[in-house]
Design a protein around this motif. Structure first.
Motif, PDB file in Angstrom:
ATOM      1  N   GLU A  75       0.869  -1.181   0.000  1.00 41.65           N
ATOM      2  CA  GLU A  75       0.000   0.000   0.000  1.00 41.65           C
ATOM      3  C   GLU A  75       0.906   1.231   0.000  1.00 41.65           C
ATOM      4  O   GLU A  75       1.908   1.272   0.711  1.00 41.65           O
ATOM      5  N   ASP A  76       0.563   2.214  -0.830  1.00 43.92           N
ATOM      6  CA  ASP A  76       1.372   3.430  -0.942  1.00 43.92           C
ATOM      7  C   ASP A  76       0.461   4.650  -0.951  1.00 43.92           C
ATOM      8  O   ASP A  76      -0.207   4.921  -1.944  1.00 43.92           O
ATOM      9  N   GLU A  79      -3.130   4.139  -2.090  1.00 47.41           N
ATOM     10  CA  GLU A  79      -3.286   3.356  -3.305  1.00 47.41           C
ATOM     11  C   GLU A  79      -2.613   2.006  -3.083  1.00 47.41           C
ATOM     12  O   GLU A  79      -1.667   1.884  -2.309  1.00 47.41           O
ATOM     13  N   TYR A  80      -3.120   1.004  -3.788  1.00 43.03           N
ATOM     14  CA  TYR A  80      -2.638  -0.361  -3.606  1.00 43.03           C
ATOM     15  C   TYR A  80      -1.922  -0.797  -4.879  1.00 43.03           C
ATOM     16  O   TYR A  80      -2.473  -0.702  -5.968  1.00 43.03           O
ATOM     17  N   VAL A  81      -0.677  -1.248  -4.713  1.00 45.17           N
ATOM     18  CA  VAL A  81       0.183  -1.566  -5.846  1.00 45.17           C
ATOM     19  C   VAL A  81       0.118  -3.062  -6.142  1.00 45.17           C
ATOM     20  O   VAL A  81       0.358  -3.888  -5.264  1.00 45.17           O
ATOM     21  N   GLN A  90       3.544  -2.787 -13.123  1.00 42.27           N
ATOM     22  CA  GLN A  90       2.862  -2.489 -11.870  1.00 42.27           C
ATOM     23  C   GLN A  90       1.703  -1.524 -12.102  1.00 42.27           C
ATOM     24  O   GLN A  90       1.787  -0.630 -12.939  1.00 42.27           O
ATOM     25  N   ASN A  92      -1.331   0.828  -9.921  1.00 41.46           N
ATOM     26  CA  ASN A  92      -1.847   1.367  -8.665  1.00 41.46           C
ATOM     27  C   ASN A  92      -3.363   1.335  -8.747  1.00 41.46           C
ATOM     28  O   ASN A  92      -3.943   1.920  -9.663  1.00 41.46           O
TER      29      ASN A  92
END
Length: 186
Positions: A75-76, A79-81, A90, A92
């Protein structure tokens, strides 16, 4: 375009610019009256469910989507990668898109992601996931399988009802469809 009589459960339809998943359908024919198709639809954007009646001779737009196997990474900032398992690209995904699945997402879990027009629109979890217990009451010595349960919090924040012999630090298998305890993982 397909005939409304060809609608089946699980199909994706484009109706008036909105995407819907067919949750249920029924062909209704009453005596001399015209037959119709009664559908139960879920709007992919809002999540709302609605029933819609279609005449047997109506046409609807069936939508075909691409489903990719992806691995959840981390999680960043809300947002979830996820990483495409084939191309290693990748993506998001927004919190709104994965909202119902957040408590089952652990790093390196493989999921299926639906894409429509190169845009992710849905996520499908495996039927069960293994989660570590981070907080629960101490286990009862000699407790065996009974119909008495206690609350336990997993590493993702999911609260699950577990048997009394489960302790902190143990890994349990949870059903992602209803959030129920399945078994202790050895």
């Amino acid at each position: 375009m397909i005939s409304s009589t060809d609608i089946r459960k699980g199909m994706m339809l484009d109706m008036e610019g909105e995407l819907y998943v067919v949750m249920d359908f029924q062909h209704v024919a009453k005596g001399n009256k015209r037959s119709y198709i009664q559908t139960k639809l879920r709007n992919l954007k809002t999540g709302n469910q609605a029933e819609q009646r279609l005449r047997a001779d109506d046409k609807v737009n069936q939508v075909f989507m691409e489903q990719l196997t992806m691995e959840y990474l981390y999680e960043d900032r809300g947002e979830y990668v996820f990483m495409n398992m084939n191309s290693h690209e990748q993506f998001n995904l927004s919190k709104e898109l994965v909202e119902d699945t957040i408590t089952y997402l652990i790093p390196n879990i493989e999921v299926k992601v639906d894409f429509y027009n190169q845009k992710p629109i849905g996520i499908h979890l495996p039927i069960t996931v293994d989660l570590k217990i981070t907080e629960t009451e101490p286990g009862l010595k000699g407790a065996t399988v009974t119909n008495v349960y206690k609350s336990a919090t997993t590493e993702t924040g999911l609260i699950v009802q577990v048997p009394p012999f489960i302790n902190n630090g143990e890994v349990i298998r949870v059903d992602t469809r209803d959030g129920r305890y399945v078994e202790r993982v050895k």
